[in-house]
Design an enzyme around this catalytic site. Structure first.
Site, PDB file in Angstrom:
ATOM      1  N   ARG A 103       0.880  -1.183   0.000  1.00 59.48           N
ATOM      2  CA  ARG A 103       0.000   0.000   0.000  1.00 59.48           C
ATOM      3  C   ARG A 103       0.908   1.220   0.000  1.00 59.48           C
ATOM      4  O   ARG A 103       1.759   1.361   0.890  1.00 59.48           O
ATOM      5  CB  ARG A 103      -0.894   0.009   1.243  1.00 59.48           C
ATOM      6  CG  ARG A 103      -1.577   1.342   1.465  1.00 59.48           C
ATOM      7  CD  ARG A 103      -2.652   1.332   2.534  1.00 59.48           C
ATOM      8  NE  ARG A 103      -3.851   0.662   2.081  1.00 59.48           N
ATOM      9  CZ  ARG A 103      -5.057   0.813   2.637  1.00 59.48           C
ATOM     10  NH1 ARG A 103      -5.214   1.616   3.673  1.00 59.48           N
ATOM     11  NH2 ARG A 103      -6.103   0.167   2.172  1.00 59.48           N
ATOM     12  N   HIS A 130      -7.691   0.941  -6.119  1.00 60.88           N
ATOM     13  CA  HIS A 130      -7.857   0.082  -4.930  1.00 60.88           C
ATOM     14  C   HIS A 130      -8.546  -1.214  -5.379  1.00 60.88           C
ATOM     15  O   HIS A 130      -9.704  -1.484  -5.056  1.00 60.88           O
ATOM     16  CB  HIS A 130      -8.696   0.820  -3.876  1.00 60.88           C
ATOM     17  CG  HIS A 130      -8.607   0.237  -2.498  1.00 60.88           C
ATOM     18  ND1 HIS A 130      -7.815  -0.847  -2.178  1.00 60.88           N
ATOM     19  CD2 HIS A 130      -9.227   0.592  -1.338  1.00 60.88           C
ATOM     20  CE1 HIS A 130      -7.950  -1.124  -0.889  1.00 60.88           C
ATOM     21  NE2 HIS A 130      -8.804  -0.272  -0.365  1.00 60.88           N
ATOM     22  N   GLN A 133     -10.244  -3.806  -2.890  1.00 60.89           N
ATOM     23  CA  GLN A 133     -11.519  -3.332  -2.372  1.00 60.89           C
ATOM     24  C   GLN A 133     -12.640  -3.667  -3.359  1.00 60.89           C
ATOM     25  O   GLN A 133     -13.674  -4.230  -2.982  1.00 60.89           O
ATOM     26  CB  GLN A 133     -11.453  -1.809  -2.164  1.00 60.89           C
ATOM     27  CG  GLN A 133     -12.758  -1.210  -1.678  1.00 60.89           C
ATOM     28  CD  GLN A 133     -13.081  -1.629  -0.246  1.00 60.89           C
ATOM     29  OE1 GLN A 133     -12.245  -1.509   0.630  1.00 60.89           O
ATOM     30  NE2 GLN A 133     -14.284  -2.124  -0.020  1.00 60.89           N
ATOM     31  N   ASP A 222     -17.314   7.450  -1.110  1.00 61.15           N
ATOM     32  CA  ASP A 222     -15.991   7.326  -0.465  1.00 61.15           C
ATOM     33  C   ASP A 222     -15.715   8.664   0.225  1.00 61.15           C
ATOM     34  O   ASP A 222     -16.417   9.654  -0.028  1.00 61.15           O
ATOM     35  CB  ASP A 222     -14.939   7.026  -1.555  1.00 61.15           C
ATOM     36  CG  ASP A 222     -13.552   6.725  -0.998  1.00 61.15           C
ATOM     37  OD1 ASP A 222     -13.420   6.512   0.228  1.00 61.15           O
ATOM     38  OD2 ASP A 222     -12.589   6.714  -1.797  1.00 61.15           O
ATOM     39  N   CYS A 262     -16.414   1.985   1.111  1.00 60.50           N
ATOM     40  CA  CYS A 262     -15.281   1.101   1.415  1.00 60.50           C
ATOM     41  C   CYS A 262     -14.830   1.234   2.868  1.00 60.50           C
ATOM     42  O   CYS A 262     -14.153   0.354   3.377  1.00 60.50           O
ATOM     43  CB  CYS A 262     -14.134   1.384   0.453  1.00 60.50           C
ATOM     44  SG  CYS A 262     -13.504   3.066   0.555  1.00 60.50           S
ATOM     45  N   ARG A 290     -13.694  -8.528   2.384  1.00 62.94           N
ATOM     46  CA  ARG A 290     -12.287  -8.356   2.023  1.00 62.94           C
ATOM     47  C   ARG A 290     -11.520  -9.641   2.343  1.00 62.94           C
ATOM     48  O   ARG A 290     -10.686 -10.110   1.565  1.00 62.94           O
ATOM     49  CB  ARG A 290     -11.659  -7.172   2.797  1.00 62.94           C
ATOM     50  CG  ARG A 290     -12.282  -5.809   2.545  1.00 62.94           C
ATOM     51  CD  ARG A 290     -11.981  -5.298   1.155  1.00 62.94           C
ATOM     52  NE  ARG A 290     -10.548  -5.225   0.897  1.00 62.94           N
ATOM     53  CZ  ARG A 290      -9.756  -4.205   1.253  1.00 62.94           C
ATOM     54  NH1 ARG A 290     -10.266  -3.152   1.842  1.00 62.94           N
ATOM     55  NH2 ARG A 290      -8.462  -4.213   0.971  1.00 62.94           N
TER      56      ARG A 290
HETATM   57  N1  NVA Z   1     -10.050   6.996  -1.185  1.00 59.68           N
HETATM   58  C1  NVA Z   1      -9.671   6.551   0.139  1.00 59.68           C
HETATM   59  C2  NVA Z   1      -9.931   5.088   0.303  1.00 59.68           C
HETATM   60  C3  NVA Z   1      -9.626   4.532   1.667  1.00 59.68           C
HETATM   61  C4  NVA Z   1      -9.784   3.063   1.759  1.00 59.68           C
HETATM   62  C5  NVA Z   1      -8.217   6.871   0.379  1.00 59.68           C
HETATM   63  O1  NVA Z   1      -7.403   6.691  -0.551  1.00 59.68           O
HETATM   64  O2  NVA Z   1      -7.864   7.309   1.482  1.00 59.68           O
HETATM   65  N1   CP Z   2     -11.271   0.099   2.829  1.00 62.89           N
HETATM   66  C1   CP Z   2      -9.989   0.046   3.207  1.00 62.89           C
HETATM   67  O1   CP Z   2      -9.085  -0.196   2.423  1.00 62.89           O
HETATM   68  O2   CP Z   2      -9.812   0.258   4.541  1.00 62.89           O
HETATM   69  P1   CP Z   2      -8.412   0.435   5.291  1.00 62.89           P
HETATM   70  O3   CP Z   2      -7.836   1.748   4.858  1.00 62.89           O
HETATM   71  O4   CP Z   2      -8.775   0.396   6.746  1.00 62.89           O
HETATM   72  O5   CP Z   2      -7.522  -0.696   4.901  1.00 62.89           O
END
Ligand code: NVA
Ligand code: CP
Length: 314
Positions: A103, A130, A133, A222, A262, A290
């Protein structure tokens, strides 16, 4: 040849269908208390340069359920944070690990790691995509609706990483996707262009949330401020306010439409508390799924075949 999962475009429609079936099998198995699986003796590494609750825990628990081992590394603890080239890191980690989950911010970093790794690399979220997800969100929709065909899915909010993965999914799986996005926050042109070439159902972008949500069987949103955008909080709150998913907006969706997010959510911002906690909301199923979908993915990428297919070939 090793396979990576950097975006949903790394899988075909048939492979995604196979993974969704496999996710359902892993879910039933766990519900029956049957733990243990095909990653015995194998080790998966995880590098996280951003915070995570769901992705980290669902991957770690999933790997342990599959009898594998995990090495978790916070980004700042590896030599990547001191400018060791990603190409070197990828080649070194390939000597120890059987797959690498990452990540991070820049999608190009994940591509660079994947290019040089001899093992499958899995994108656990970048600024651009993502895919884990949305793979599991497809599983949630299929579980609730029984299929993904002839669906209208609405996206209300930022046209960034999660939206990009929904655009990929709509193009690959063949469902309608209507995105309502404020000006200046449109999805990436290249992502849209590729999807439109591939899609057999409409993928549209509008400024009007009511237009996008009208008749939709799934309404997705989101956060307004993604990880790494913290300096833009004030500006984003103003721009995104008309894009809140609330009861008034949901009244335009198809009866019983699923509400998806998500998570993490900010109740009162992108979604109201009543909608998030309503019977239509499947956000906690999404979070649980997930675990099951990623087990199917790990098995597919590391071992090549789903458990049932392997059993069948014995
Ligand atoms: N768009 C959000 C998704 C979090 C799972 C982010 O990138 O922070
Ligand atoms: N939805 C998601 O990816 O959550 P986290 O940021 O908690 O991993």
């Amino acid at each position: 040849m090793k396979r990576d999962f950097l975006t949903l475009n790394d899988l075909t429609r048939t492979e995604i269908r196979t993974l969704l079936k496999s996710a359902a099998r892993w879910k039933s198995k766990r519900a029956a208390g049957k733990i243990g699986g095909p990653l015995q003796g194998l080790t998966v590494g995880m590098i996280f340069n951003k915070p995570s609750t769901r992705t980290r825990v669902s991957f770690e628990v999933g790997i342990m359920d599959l009898s594998g081992r995990v090495v978790y590394m916070q980004g700042g603890e590896t030599q990547l944070s001191r400018d060791e080239p990603a190409s070197h890191t990828a080649r070194v980690l390939s000597r120890y690990l059987d797959a690498l989950i990452i990540r991070t911010f820049d999608h190009a970093e994940v591509e660079e790691l994947a290019r040089h790794a001899a093992i499958p690399v899995i994108n656990a979220l970048t600024d651009s995509y993502h895919p884990c997800q949305v793979l599991s969100d497809l599983f949630t929709v299929q579980e609730r609706r029984g299929h993904l065909d002839c669906l209208k899915v609405a996206w209300v909010g930022d046209g960034n990483n999660v939206a990009h993965s929904w655009i990929n999914a709509a193009a690959i799986m063949g469902f309608e996707l209507a995105l309502a996005v404020p000006e200046g926050y449109d999805p990436d042109d290249a992502v849209m262009k590729r999807a439109l070439l591939q899609a057999d159902m409409p993928i549209t972008v509008t400024r009007d949330p009511i237009e996008a949500v009208t008749g939709a069987e799934v309404v997705n949103t989101d956060v307004w401020v993604s990880m790494g955008q913290e300096k833009e909080v004030e500006a984003r709150r103003d721009v995104f306010r008309p894009y809140q998913v609330n009861a008034e907006l949901m009244a335009h969706a198809a009866p019983g439409a699923l509400v998806m997010h998500c998570l993490p959510a900010h109740p009162g911002e992108e979604i109201t508390e009543d909608v998030l906690e309503s019977e239509q909301s499947v956000v906690f199923d999404q979070a649980e799924n997930r675990l099951h979908a990623q087990k199917a993915l790990l098995e597919f990428l590391i071992l090549g075949l789903a458990e049932k297919d392997r059993a069948g070939s014995n």
